[in-house]
Each structure stands twice: as structure tokens, then as C-alpha cells.
Scaffold this motif. Sequence first.
Motif, PDB file in Angstrom:
ATOM      1  N   PRO A 262       0.898  -1.149   0.154  1.00 45.75           N
ATOM      2  CA  PRO A 262      -0.018   0.019  -0.028  1.00 45.75           C
ATOM      3  C   PRO A 262       0.899   1.235   0.045  1.00 45.75           C
ATOM      4  CG  PRO A 262      -0.861  -1.517   1.526  1.00 45.75           C
ATOM      5  CD  PRO A 262       0.499  -2.160   1.152  1.00 45.75           C
ATOM      6  N   LEU A 263       0.364   2.360  -0.747  1.00 50.03           N
ATOM      7  CA  LEU A 263       1.285   3.299  -0.888  1.00 50.03           C
ATOM      8  C   LEU A 263       1.813   4.018   0.122  1.00 50.03           C
ATOM      9  CD1 LEU A 263       2.416   5.355  -3.129  1.00 50.03           C
ATOM     10  CD2 LEU A 263       0.459   6.638  -2.966  1.00 50.03           C
ATOM     11  N   THR A 264       1.114   4.225   1.228  1.00 53.18           N
ATOM     12  CA  THR A 264       1.626   4.977   2.513  1.00 53.18           C
ATOM     13  C   THR A 264       2.500   4.010   3.224  1.00 53.18           C
ATOM     14  OG1 THR A 264      -0.453   4.098   3.747  1.00 53.18           O
ATOM     15  CG2 THR A 264      -0.492   6.433   2.735  1.00 53.18           C
ATOM     16  N   ASP A 265       2.303   2.824   3.396  1.00 55.51           N
ATOM     17  CA  ASP A 265       3.341   1.756   3.980  1.00 55.51           C
ATOM     18  C   ASP A 265       4.536   1.936   3.274  1.00 55.51           C
ATOM     19  OD1 ASP A 265       1.184   1.305   5.709  1.00 55.51           O
ATOM     20  OD2 ASP A 265       0.751  -0.716   4.745  1.00 55.51           O
ATOM     21  N   HIS A 266       4.487   1.940   2.172  1.00 55.52           N
ATOM     22  CA  HIS A 266       5.622   1.934   1.023  1.00 55.52           C
ATOM     23  C   HIS A 266       6.404   3.102   1.296  1.00 55.52           C
ATOM     24  CE1 HIS A 266       7.425   0.162  -2.751  1.00 55.52           C
ATOM     25  NE2 HIS A 266       8.622   0.566  -1.806  1.00 55.52           N
ATOM     26  N   LEU A 267       5.947   4.291   1.332  1.00 58.11           N
ATOM     27  CA  LEU A 267       6.533   5.563   1.338  1.00 58.11           C
ATOM     28  C   LEU A 267       6.855   5.766   2.935  1.00 58.11           C
ATOM     29  CD1 LEU A 267       3.931   7.790  -0.329  1.00 58.11           C
ATOM     30  CD2 LEU A 267       6.224   7.260  -0.974  1.00 58.11           C
ATOM     31  N   GLU A 268       6.360   5.194   3.938  1.00 55.35           N
ATOM     32  CA  GLU A 268       6.915   5.504   5.211  1.00 55.35           C
ATOM     33  C   GLU A 268       8.153   4.471   5.535  1.00 55.35           C
ATOM     34  OE1 GLU A 268       4.654   4.993   9.083  1.00 55.35           O
ATOM     35  OE2 GLU A 268       2.924   5.861   8.062  1.00 55.35           O
ATOM     36  N   ARG A 269       8.132   3.298   4.908  1.00 53.14           N
ATOM     37  CA  ARG A 269       9.444   2.623   4.595  1.00 53.14           C
ATOM     38  C   ARG A 269      10.417   3.133   4.103  1.00 53.14           C
ATOM     39  NH1 ARG A 269       8.348  -3.990   4.377  1.00 53.14           N
ATOM     40  NH2 ARG A 269       6.623  -4.043   5.607  1.00 53.14           N
ATOM     41  N   LEU A 275      15.658   7.781   7.267  1.00 56.10           N
ATOM     42  CA  LEU A 275      16.145   8.202   8.721  1.00 56.10           C
ATOM     43  C   LEU A 275      17.229   7.495   9.272  1.00 56.10           C
ATOM     44  CD1 LEU A 275      15.163   9.840  11.413  1.00 56.10           C
ATOM     45  CD2 LEU A 275      13.720   7.944  11.989  1.00 56.10           C
ATOM     46  N   ASN A 276      17.302   6.058   8.992  1.00 54.87           N
ATOM     47  CA  ASN A 276      18.232   5.119   9.546  1.00 54.87           C
ATOM     48  C   ASN A 276      19.618   5.596   9.150  1.00 54.87           C
ATOM     49  OD1 ASN A 276      16.541   3.819  11.178  1.00 54.87           O
ATOM     50  ND2 ASN A 276      16.075   2.223   9.508  1.00 54.87           N
ATOM     51  N   VAL A 336       6.471  12.025   6.792  1.00 61.36           N
ATOM     52  CA  VAL A 336       7.907  11.915   7.182  1.00 61.36           C
ATOM     53  C   VAL A 336       7.514  11.889   9.033  1.00 61.36           C
ATOM     54  CG1 VAL A 336       9.785  13.244   7.587  1.00 61.36           C
ATOM     55  CG2 VAL A 336       8.761  12.955   5.526  1.00 61.36           C
ATOM     56  N   ARG A 337       6.767  12.831   9.478  1.00 53.08           N
ATOM     57  CA  ARG A 337       6.461  12.822  10.661  1.00 53.08           C
ATOM     58  C   ARG A 337       6.037  11.382  11.292  1.00 53.08           C
ATOM     59  NH1 ARG A 337       4.573  16.751  14.393  1.00 53.08           N
ATOM     60  NH2 ARG A 337       4.063  18.239  12.671  1.00 53.08           N
ATOM     61  N   SER A 338       5.201  10.633  10.637  1.00 50.49           N
ATOM     62  CA  SER A 338       4.695   9.358  11.151  1.00 50.49           C
ATOM     63  C   SER A 338       5.859   8.373  11.205  1.00 50.49           C
ATOM     64  CB  SER A 338       3.612   9.041  10.028  1.00 50.49           C
ATOM     65  OG  SER A 338       2.949   7.712  10.431  1.00 50.49           O
ATOM     66  N   ALA A 339       6.604   8.427  10.108  1.00 46.53           N
ATOM     67  CA  ALA A 339       7.783   7.534   9.951  1.00 46.53           C
ATOM     68  C   ALA A 339       8.800   7.644  11.080  1.00 46.53           C
ATOM     69  CB  ALA A 339       8.552   7.652   8.713  1.00 46.53           C
ATOM     70  N   VAL A 340       9.203   8.904  11.522  1.00 43.50           N
ATOM     71  CA  VAL A 340       9.902   9.485  12.354  1.00 43.50           C
ATOM     72  C   VAL A 340       9.503   8.828  13.713  1.00 43.50           C
ATOM     73  CG1 VAL A 340      10.903  11.111  13.991  1.00 43.50           C
ATOM     74  CG2 VAL A 340      11.036  11.254  11.323  1.00 43.50           C
ATOM     75  N   TYR A 341       8.210   8.854  14.037  1.00 42.66           N
ATOM     76  CA  TYR A 341       7.792   8.439  15.221  1.00 42.66           C
ATOM     77  C   TYR A 341       7.549   7.001  15.500  1.00 42.66           C
ATOM     78  CZ  TYR A 341       4.453   8.189  19.190  1.00 42.66           C
ATOM     79  OH  TYR A 341       3.877   7.955  20.544  1.00 42.66           O
ATOM     80  N   HIS A 342       7.082   6.363  14.358  1.00 41.24           N
ATOM     81  CA  HIS A 342       6.960   4.864  14.284  1.00 41.24           C
ATOM     82  C   HIS A 342       8.103   4.246  14.409  1.00 41.24           C
ATOM     83  CE1 HIS A 342       2.549   5.099  15.081  1.00 41.24           C
ATOM     84  NE2 HIS A 342       2.465   6.036  13.973  1.00 41.24           N
ATOM     85  N   ALA A 343       9.363   4.617  13.781  1.00 38.70           N
ATOM     86  CA  ALA A 343      10.388   3.980  13.499  1.00 38.70           C
ATOM     87  C   ALA A 343      11.199   4.039  14.918  1.00 38.70           C
ATOM     88  CB  ALA A 343      11.328   4.623  12.289  1.00 38.70           C
TER      89      ALA A 343
END
Length: 929
Positions: A262-269, A275-276, A336-343
Amino acid sequence: MDEHTAGLRAVAGPESAGERPIFGRDAELARLFHAVDSASADPVLVLLGDVGMGKSALLDRVARRAEASGARVLRAEGSESESNLAFSALHQLLRPVSAEVDRLPERQRAALRGAFGAGPAPAETDLMLIGVAVLSLLSALGDQRAVVVVLDDTQWFDRASLDTLSFAARRLAGEPVTMLLAARVGEHLRGFDRHVPTLTLGPLDDAAAGRLLDLRPQPPTGRMRTRILDEADGNPLALTELTRAVTAREADTKPPSTGPLPLTDHLERIFAARLNRLPASTTRALLLLAAMDTVDSAIAVPAVLPNAEDEAWPPAEQAGLVRRTGQGLRFSHPLVRSAVYHAAPVDARRAAHLALAEPLRDEPDRRAWHLAAAATRPDAAVAAELERTADRARRRGGHAAAAKALQRAAELAPQREDSARLLVEAAAAAVLTGDLAWVEELAAGVRARTDDASLLADAAAQVGRLAVLTVRHTVVFSRLADAAERLALARPATALDLLAGAAVVRFYCGEDAQRHRTRAVLRRLPEDASHAWLRTWVRAVSDPFDDRAGLLCLLPRVAAEARRRPDRLTAFAIMAWLLDETPQAVRAFDEAFDRWGTRGPLPDGLGGAAAWSYVEQGRWGRAREACARSSALGTTAGLDHAVACAAAVDATVLAYQGDATAARARAEDALALIDPWESRSVAVYARRALGAAALAEGAHEAAYDQLRTVFTADGAPVHYHASYPALADLAAAAVRSGRREEAAVIVERSARALADNASPRLRALLERARGLLADPEDAEPHFRAALADPVLEHWPFERAQTLLDLAEWLRRRRRIAEARAPLAEALETFRRLGARPWIERARAEARAAGLDVTDSTPDALAELSPQQQQIIRLAARGLTNREIGEKLFLSPRTVSSHLYRSFPKLGITARSQLRELIENTLVTAGHQD
């Protein structure tokens, strides 16, 4: 949020210096530019699109263009972290114009500052006044230059802000104000989801997608280009970020073998992987703080990571995760905000929340939510902080924020009974949002936590309190009646309260089986003198004509209770109206409104009763004010039934005043909002309004067809209270459309059903109907009987109609001299009320009777629209434009515009002439306003 700053840039003609092109959005930009530039455009436009489709970039472009043309642009961006803070988005929007807020009238200024927590919270928040204050502010700003309100990521706005902005948005017609909103597809924006134009961003076409890829520093080619185009599927952000990922050779850019994620999952990854790769843990820690709350991080970062910002931000900017502007830090996209938080690891997130909470001791609401986010187990101290947060939100009118805080406090409360108690309190706050599903969820939580009969009963009562205002009448009645029956012996007071709600639903629905059920449950409840008034309520609401004489005997006791408990004034007024004791009802409604004005976030149960009382007593302006209030409250709370009821009453007044087109539109609005079998009362009101509109135009067959629907095929009333007042109009239409015999059967069946329980008003309507339907030689006694009781003067329009019928009958019998007195009285009443079609009919009849009919000054008002008449009368009483706006929920500019257009029609040039012009009319009318 800047939703695709990293990727999408448009093309819509020549670009300004420094602006980058946006591909494939020419039509969308043109539509947005038209909304801002054209005075004829709709004042509100909602921009919808999936994540990454470019909503923010389009809004940015429009905002820059508007500012360049001299407009004032006000902006606010939704934030997940602030969605629990009441009025936070509105405060963000209006912070740049705080000086203008200070110039608002005192009541409006105090209401707005109280909502922002910048002043003392009033004892009782008036949410409608806050909405009027925002409307007045935007209008005042528009006096200086055009205003463009840009609201981005509105799906994350706090509920109080969204309700207030939707209130203002519905009243922007004629104002130099444009409101543009952006939200994700599928999000429900309360108040903006009906009759608001929308523009949906779809995927870019292949050509635009290719041009966007070509803009990248290293455009992909060959098979990789094809795979990026396929996987991005026209999403501009995906095109940009997948290309960046490929260029950086990140591992997860390849589509999985089973198909794309799914697009959002892929982009968050993708963002998480980027970030890493950041070189320093300090940078990741700083990003995590900012991801939790950009506002709070500005306070916390210097304390937590001193001297870290200068060295930490450049790597994040180079990675395309953030950008720094003159206004501070901005993430390149919400994902990006979501990815930073959940990562981040759980422990890191918890530590960050605690770090943010520490320097926020002067901002207890933000601090409480950070502490709550850090809590991993029950914590009584944090639960107590959230309780205090809820109390502050509630006092400011932030009911959704209060309910959320109490719900989270319940999750953190160590004791199950405390948790259940907090959920009951959360349900009480959630009731005031109009969200029945949420209230039911909270009540279910109470049932899961406790067996305490008191708490369970309180939870059931909260569900019932809101349920009576929804359109699910059949289901809601069964639930309330069942709950009342279960609690009849153990908790009789609560059971009676639930049954009182069920009686209201019974009135709305009008299903006869509900009457029997209500009576059966009432008989099971023990007699208790302290609850006598509530038993009277149940009887009066569920069946006012079953023992009218007995109920009238109890009414003085209810009136005395209302004097001791003024909060019960409205309940007493409703009972008086139901029993056709309209003068008592009007006095009580007047007192209630004078005491409490427009306070309260929800319409009253049977809120249409006030408007109907004013209609019946000839105070049509006041009736429309009551309709405006009920409609505004119902729309804000998402309660379609209340909005429909107000529309039906409003339609009736418009029909009486001769604006048949507007009356039909309002009645059709009412019918579109309800199921006619779930809401028989409103359906009957709307049909009566349609019938009145047809009668006003002389379309008697159409009028009969509409009025016939308020009775069943065999002539019984569709609704046990709402149908009977239509009898006389039904007869009038029947006589002129050849349906006399059918109508006579209905009238006589109603007379038998009412028998001795008919009120003087209904007896008069029955006699008028009989007079109209009788053979000519038998009509006079019926008309005389319909006029015999002096109390009927309290229903001036109905009395004037009967006087006109009698006068017409007398003239046709060549008793012209006798006809003149009732004709003159009827004409005077119609003029006073502004009933234009009936004025014309009475004039024609008066001329035929040899009366010298001359137009008097009050007839000048007949040239005005009903709303203009309201404004003129209020202005004649000395109210300012702002005061009139507060009463009618209009902006001062709209009021001024109506006055400007009315003066030439009235033959005056100054406001000072109004009082002299219509003073005699107001004195004669007595109750007109």
C-alpha cells in the motif's frame, strides 16, 4: 503540512520568479484561482486528495498568488498532536489578527478569548456566540481587503475549531472572504460534508508523471523508470520519493514479488530507511521530539539537547526529511512525521514524551497529553491531570476534547470503578458533540468495567439523552423503553428519565404502538411526588389529547416547578404548546430565551415547539429566529432531525408570507434529511408547509394533494399531534379542487377521535373546516362557532382566515354590510403579519364589498423578503448591525447589505427613519417580534 514539497510542482501558465512548476494540475489550479478571484464563486471549496497528491502545494500557490494581489491570507494546519486541544486550530488561524479580535464587541471578544484560554472562561460557554464572533471578525477583515482562509490537513483539526469554522463558512455568502480547505479523501469533515463544493485530486496522467520524473536531478530511465511509474500510479509524492530512493540505492525501493505495498506503507518505509542513514543519533532524537509536537519541541529541545540544533538539522535537510523556513521547522510531508515517530523504539518515544512534558508546566493541557502518551500502565496522577484538562476544555466549550481526555483518563485509572465513572463523564461530554456512536462506545466501556447499578443507569441515560435527537427513532425508542423497563424497580428516577426521552422519540416518530408501550412502562413506575412533573411530561408528550382536561389540571403544578427550577421552563413551555395553551408556552419560551439566549451546544428536545408557538401567535420574526438557532445548533452537531424540523417550520412561515418558492425549497430540504416513517412529525410539518405554499399561489389541487398526505388512506392522522392543525386548510383546498366529500370524511373522523379532548383551537379549526365543506345554507353557524371563543385571538392568522371565509360567505349571500367588519379585521391582521397572499385576497374581497381599500405604510414591508423584514424590525427597535447579526447568526456586513437594499423599497434614506415608519405596525402587532 507541506504535503509534497519534495516532489510535486505544477504547471498552470507562466511561473512567477522563484516558483517551481507543478505538473498536471492546470484545471485544478484554475478552479482554485477562480474561487479566490471571482465574486460570483462559491465562498467555500474543499480540496480532497489521497496522501501525496499535492493538496498543500496547490494551496501554497493559491495563497502566494492571493497575497501578491493584496489579499490577507490566514492559514492553519491540522496537527495530530493538537487534535485533542480545544480550539487549537482556530487559535493558530487567528493569532496573526489578535489586534482585530480586540476590536470585536465585548461579548464576542470575551467568548473568543475564553475559547482560547486567554481570558476567564465564562460560567456557561455560548458556542454560537463564538461562531458569530469568528464570522464578525472575518467580515471586519474583509472591510479592509479580501480575505483568503487556507485550512490544510483539516482531518486533524480539533472538533471545536472545525465546528466553529463550519458555522462561519455557511454564512460567508456576500462576504469578501474565501475559505479553502484540504483534507484526505474519505475523511469526514463535519459541517463541510453537505452542499459544499469539492475538488478531488486524482492521479497524474502519464505525461505529467513523466515530466515530473524528468525534473529530478538524476531522472530514472529504462526498466526502473517504468517500475517507478507503475508503482507510484500517478501519485506525485510517490514519484519523487521512489526516484530519490532508487538514486540512493535503498534496498526497499524494489517492488515486492507479490505486488506493491500500500502506498503509504511503502512511503513510510522509504522515509524510515532514510532516517536510519542519518549520521548522528542526536539528529534522530531531535527529529523524534519535533515529530511529537513541533510547537512543544521549540520549548523542549534547548533544555533536552542543548546546542544540538545547529549540527543536527543539516543532515535531515539533506535527506529531504525536513526543511527550515522563517516560521521554523517543517517536515517535508506528514508521512515523514509518522515515519520518524513509528520508527523510534517504544522506550525512546516514551522518553521523548516525558522530555517534552517537563518544560510545559505552564501549559498543563499539553503537558497532560504528553504524560498520558508516556504512560505504559495505570497511573492515577496522570489520570487526574487529564481530568483537570477535561474540565478546562469543557468550560471553554471544547466538549470533544473533554471527552477524549476523560476517555484516556479512564484507561489510566487504576481502579475499575474510577475508570467506569470517568467513562460516564466522558459520555456526558461526548453527548454534546452529537456523536451517538462514540457515546454508545463509551457506555459499552462502562458496562465492561462495572456492575454498579448507578453508573450503568447514568451511562444509559447519557446514550438516551443524545439518541432522542437522532433520526433512528424506531430503534432508539425500543432501547430507551427497554432500559426504562429494566430499571423501573431498581432505579425508578433514572427509568422515568429514560421514559421521558422515549416519549420525545414517540413524538418524533408518531407510531401508535409506541403510545401503548409508553403507557405500560409508566404504569410500572412507582408514584413519587418529587417526579410528578416528569410523569406529566411523559403523558403530555406521548399523548396530549388522551386526557387533556386532566393534564390541564396538572399544568399549574408544572408551572410552579418551573418557577422554582428555571432550567425546566422550556419543558413547561413545550407541554403548554402540546396542549394548545400557546399563550402560556410563548411567555415561558420568552423567559427561557431571555435568561439563556443561545447557550447550549445541542437543540432542545422538541426544539421546534418554540418556533411553532411563535408561528401560531403571529410572531413570525421570532419564529424564524428560533429556527435559525435550532438549525445552527443541529447542523454543527450533525443532528439532521433538528435541522429538518427547523426547516419545516421556516418553510411554513415563508409560505404564509408569500414566498412560495423559498418555502418549497426549505420544505424539500426537510424531507431530504429524514425518513418520513421514522420522523412522521417532521414529514407532516413539511407537507403542511408545501400545502400552504400551494394555497398561497392559488394552486388548490396541488395543495390538497400535499395536505391529504398528512392523513392515512382511511382518514386517520399520520401524526397524533401534527396532523390536526391541517384540517381547515385541507377543507379549503378540497372545496376548490372538487374533493369535498373525501375531505368531509377526514374532518368528521378527526372530530370523533378528538371528541371532548379537542382544545378550543382545534374545535375552531374543525368548525371552520365544517363551514367550508357544508352546503352554503348550512355554513354560517360553523363559521360563527369557529370565531366565538375570545381565546382564539391568540391564533391571529387562523382567526383571520376564518374571518375572511365568513366575510366571503356573507358577501355571496348579499349580506355585504355584515361582511365589511370581518373583512376589515381580517385585512388588518394579514397586513400586521405580512401574509401577502392573504392580504391580496382580502383586498379583492373588500373591494367587492365596497370598502375603500387604501395601502397603508406597513404594506411597504410586503415588498421585502422575510429576512429583510426581520432585519428591518430589529433595526427599528434600535439594535445595531452587530446585535442583529448575533440574533440571526449573520455577519454585520450581511445585515448592512439587507438594510441597504431595503431602504429604497421603503422609501427612506436613513436608519433613523425606520422607527417612525413602522412604529404603528409594531405597536399594533404587539407580539410581532
